[in-house]
Design a protein around this motif. Sequence first.
Motif, PDB file in Angstrom:
ATOM      1  N   PHE A  63     -91.940 101.770  50.102  1.00 47.22           N
ATOM      2  CA  PHE A  63     -91.437 101.078  48.924  1.00 47.22           C
ATOM      3  C   PHE A  63     -90.111 100.368  49.187  1.00 47.22           C
ATOM      4  O   PHE A  63     -89.783  99.392  48.503  1.00 47.22           O
ATOM      5  CB  PHE A  63     -91.347 102.041  47.742  1.00 47.22           C
ATOM      6  N   THR A  64     -89.370 100.800  50.182  1.00 49.44           N
ATOM      7  CA  THR A  64     -88.195 100.034  50.592  1.00 49.44           C
ATOM      8  C   THR A  64     -88.632  98.679  51.144  1.00 49.44           C
ATOM      9  O   THR A  64     -88.020  97.642  50.832  1.00 49.44           O
ATOM     10  CB  THR A  64     -87.388 100.810  51.650  1.00 49.44           C
ATOM     11  N   ARG A  65     -89.697  98.681  51.933  1.00 49.30           N
ATOM     12  CA  ARG A  65     -90.213  97.414  52.455  1.00 49.30           C
ATOM     13  C   ARG A  65     -90.778  96.543  51.338  1.00 49.30           C
ATOM     14  O   ARG A  65     -90.595  95.316  51.327  1.00 49.30           O
ATOM     15  CB  ARG A  65     -91.278  97.687  53.524  1.00 49.30           C
ATOM     16  N   VAL A  66     -91.463  97.163  50.389  1.00 51.69           N
ATOM     17  CA  VAL A  66     -92.007  96.415  49.253  1.00 51.69           C
ATOM     18  C   VAL A  66     -90.876  95.740  48.477  1.00 51.69           C
ATOM     19  O   VAL A  66     -90.942  94.546  48.156  1.00 51.69           O
ATOM     20  CB  VAL A  66     -92.814  97.346  48.327  1.00 51.69           C
ATOM     21  N   GLU A  67     -89.813  96.503  48.157  1.00 53.97           N
ATOM     22  CA  GLU A  67     -88.696  95.929  47.406  1.00 53.97           C
ATOM     23  C   GLU A  67     -88.046  94.787  48.177  1.00 53.97           C
ATOM     24  O   GLU A  67     -87.753  93.726  47.596  1.00 53.97           O
ATOM     25  CB  GLU A  67     -87.659  97.007  47.096  1.00 53.97           C
ATOM     26  N   GLN A 141     -76.362 113.555  42.113  1.00 53.99           N
ATOM     27  CA  GLN A 141     -75.738 112.251  41.911  1.00 53.99           C
ATOM     28  C   GLN A 141     -76.758 111.228  41.415  1.00 53.99           C
ATOM     29  O   GLN A 141     -76.472 110.411  40.534  1.00 53.99           O
ATOM     30  CB  GLN A 141     -75.097 111.770  43.221  1.00 53.99           C
ATOM     31  N   THR A 142     -77.963 111.272  41.979  1.00 50.62           N
ATOM     32  CA  THR A 142     -79.017 110.361  41.549  1.00 50.62           C
ATOM     33  C   THR A 142     -79.488 110.701  40.145  1.00 50.62           C
ATOM     34  O   THR A 142     -79.764 109.823  39.330  1.00 50.62           O
ATOM     35  CB  THR A 142     -80.196 110.417  42.534  1.00 50.62           C
ATOM     36  N   ARG A 143     -79.579 111.996  39.854  1.00 51.23           N
ATOM     37  CA  ARG A 143     -79.966 112.418  38.511  1.00 51.23           C
ATOM     38  C   ARG A 143     -78.988 111.874  37.468  1.00 51.23           C
ATOM     39  O   ARG A 143     -79.397 111.375  36.410  1.00 51.23           O
ATOM     40  CB  ARG A 143     -80.010 113.939  38.422  1.00 51.23           C
ATOM     41  N   ALA A 144     -77.712 111.998  37.756  1.00 51.02           N
ATOM     42  CA  ALA A 144     -76.699 111.527  36.815  1.00 51.02           C
ATOM     43  C   ALA A 144     -76.830 110.020  36.588  1.00 51.02           C
ATOM     44  O   ALA A 144     -76.727 109.539  35.450  1.00 51.02           O
ATOM     45  CB  ALA A 144     -75.305 111.870  37.332  1.00 51.02           C
ATOM     46  N   LEU A 239     -88.548 105.763  45.160  1.00 52.76           N
ATOM     47  CA  LEU A 239     -88.341 104.329  44.954  1.00 52.76           C
ATOM     48  C   LEU A 239     -86.884 103.945  45.217  1.00 52.76           C
ATOM     49  O   LEU A 239     -85.963 104.649  44.804  1.00 52.76           O
ATOM     50  CB  LEU A 239     -88.700 103.941  43.527  1.00 52.76           C
ATOM     51  N   PRO A 240     -86.670 102.798  45.872  1.00 51.40           N
ATOM     52  CA  PRO A 240     -85.298 102.297  46.011  1.00 51.40           C
ATOM     53  C   PRO A 240     -84.768 101.827  44.663  1.00 51.40           C
ATOM     54  O   PRO A 240     -85.513 101.734  43.676  1.00 51.40           O
ATOM     55  CB  PRO A 240     -85.451 101.137  47.001  1.00 51.40           C
ATOM     56  N   ASP A 241     -83.484 101.513  44.621  1.00 53.44           N
ATOM     57  CA  ASP A 241     -82.779 101.326  43.346  1.00 53.44           C
ATOM     58  C   ASP A 241     -83.419 100.314  42.401  1.00 53.44           C
ATOM     59  O   ASP A 241     -83.586 100.588  41.208  1.00 53.44           O
ATOM     60  CB  ASP A 241     -81.325 100.924  43.613  1.00 53.44           C
ATOM     61  N   LEU A 242     -83.774  99.137  42.895  1.00 52.26           N
ATOM     62  CA  LEU A 242     -84.244  98.089  41.998  1.00 52.26           C
ATOM     63  C   LEU A 242     -85.651  98.385  41.492  1.00 52.26           C
ATOM     64  O   LEU A 242     -85.944  98.188  40.303  1.00 52.26           O
ATOM     65  CB  LEU A 242     -84.182  96.722  42.692  1.00 52.26           C
ATOM     66  N   LEU A 243     -86.534  98.845  42.354  1.00 49.84           N
ATOM     67  CA  LEU A 243     -87.866  99.226  41.890  1.00 49.84           C
ATOM     68  C   LEU A 243     -87.787 100.401  40.926  1.00 49.84           C
ATOM     69  O   LEU A 243     -88.549 100.478  39.961  1.00 49.84           O
ATOM     70  CB  LEU A 243     -88.771  99.574  43.070  1.00 49.84           C
ATOM     71  N   ARG A 244     -86.883 101.307  41.168  1.00 51.16           N
ATOM     72  CA  ARG A 244     -86.707 102.457  40.281  1.00 51.16           C
ATOM     73  C   ARG A 244     -86.269 101.983  38.897  1.00 51.16           C
ATOM     74  O   ARG A 244     -86.826 102.401  37.876  1.00 51.16           O
ATOM     75  CB  ARG A 244     -85.646 103.370  40.898  1.00 51.16           C
ATOM     76  N   LEU A 245     -85.269 101.103  38.843  1.00 47.96           N
ATOM     77  CA  LEU A 245     -84.802 100.544  37.580  1.00 47.96           C
ATOM     78  C   LEU A 245     -85.937  99.801  36.876  1.00 47.96           C
ATOM     79  O   LEU A 245     -86.130  99.920  35.663  1.00 47.96           O
ATOM     80  CB  LEU A 245     -83.629  99.606  37.831  1.00 47.96           C
ATOM     81  N   SER A 246     -86.684  99.034  37.658  1.00 46.76           N
ATOM     82  CA  SER A 246     -87.803  98.271  37.103  1.00 46.76           C
ATOM     83  C   SER A 246     -88.839  99.183  36.481  1.00 46.76           C
ATOM     84  O   SER A 246     -89.381  98.897  35.404  1.00 46.76           O
ATOM     85  CB  SER A 246     -88.429  97.420  38.215  1.00 46.76           C
TER      86      SER A 246
END
Length: 320
Positions: A63-67, A141-144, A239-246
């Motif tokens: 998913f890093t490659r996908v993003e 940290q990610t949970r927060a 998921l990396p940050d942007l896909l996760r937000l999406s």
Amino acid sequence: MLHDVGRIFRGAAGLVALTALSACALLGTGGPDLRPAPRIPPPKVEEPVADPSVASKAVAAHFTRVETDLVTRGLLRMDGGGPDTPWGPREITENFVRIALYDEYVSESGRLIAREAPARLRRWEKPVRIGLRFGASVPEQTRAKDRATVATYAARLARQSGLSISVTDHAPNYWVYVVSEDERPGLGTEWAGLFPGLDPRELDAATGMGLSTFCMVLAISDGDSPVYSGALAVIRSELPDLLRLSCFHEEIAQGLGLANDYPRARPSIFNDDEEFATLTRMDEVLLRVLYDRRLKPGMREAEARPLLGPIVTQAIGGGS
């Protein structure tokens, strides 16, 4: 009776091509009585898993490659649209009809068939209480960060819809799980406890997501009611940050009743093309239209369309 189950998926195509696709569906299924979900106390914070499995590491790399591929191609935009994406009342009306009053998939003999079909208007009629749950693999940290993201987004959705939407551990009815490839397969029993009578096929879809799916949401109603009573969103922790937000943006919003994807909807996250990562201003208007009290749950296109002119005009001028 557990009847309406919305299976809403966000997915990416194969590992080699690194292209992205989305598919959304809202199905009607039969099942046993859906009892109120019990209040589950917040789990204790666990120490993150020191070493994810080979499978989980492979999913993260994929998913890093996908993003990276999507961003390189100018997709996953966060600008909400601009001069290149003009829209007005006509586009809002057509987009709303296709997104809120049609399903992209139908169920035949227990299988999903890609065929658009008319549907009823579905939405929540009571406060939405989002309960966040994290797998042990997710660092604190990610949970927060995720909690803050979802809380901010819930407040935005509440402003636009007029619905009470909050993040709380008190009797959640909209569960959002952020879990890894290692953790998700073992959650079937827990999810069955939250939604007694949930079709085993739906549980299998949630626990067994393949690489073709980023994230998903099941939106649930009682019997043949068009009013949602619960939802379960599943987000991959890899998921990396942007896909996760999406995923947070699309799944939570679609679980409110904008269940379909429509290829002509632009600028919008309710589209298969992954052009936009986050809720756009046009999407906000669609949400305001959905929760306008002049529209009633259960309406079909023939009933709703004649009412949309003044509703859409007012919604466009609403602002946030």
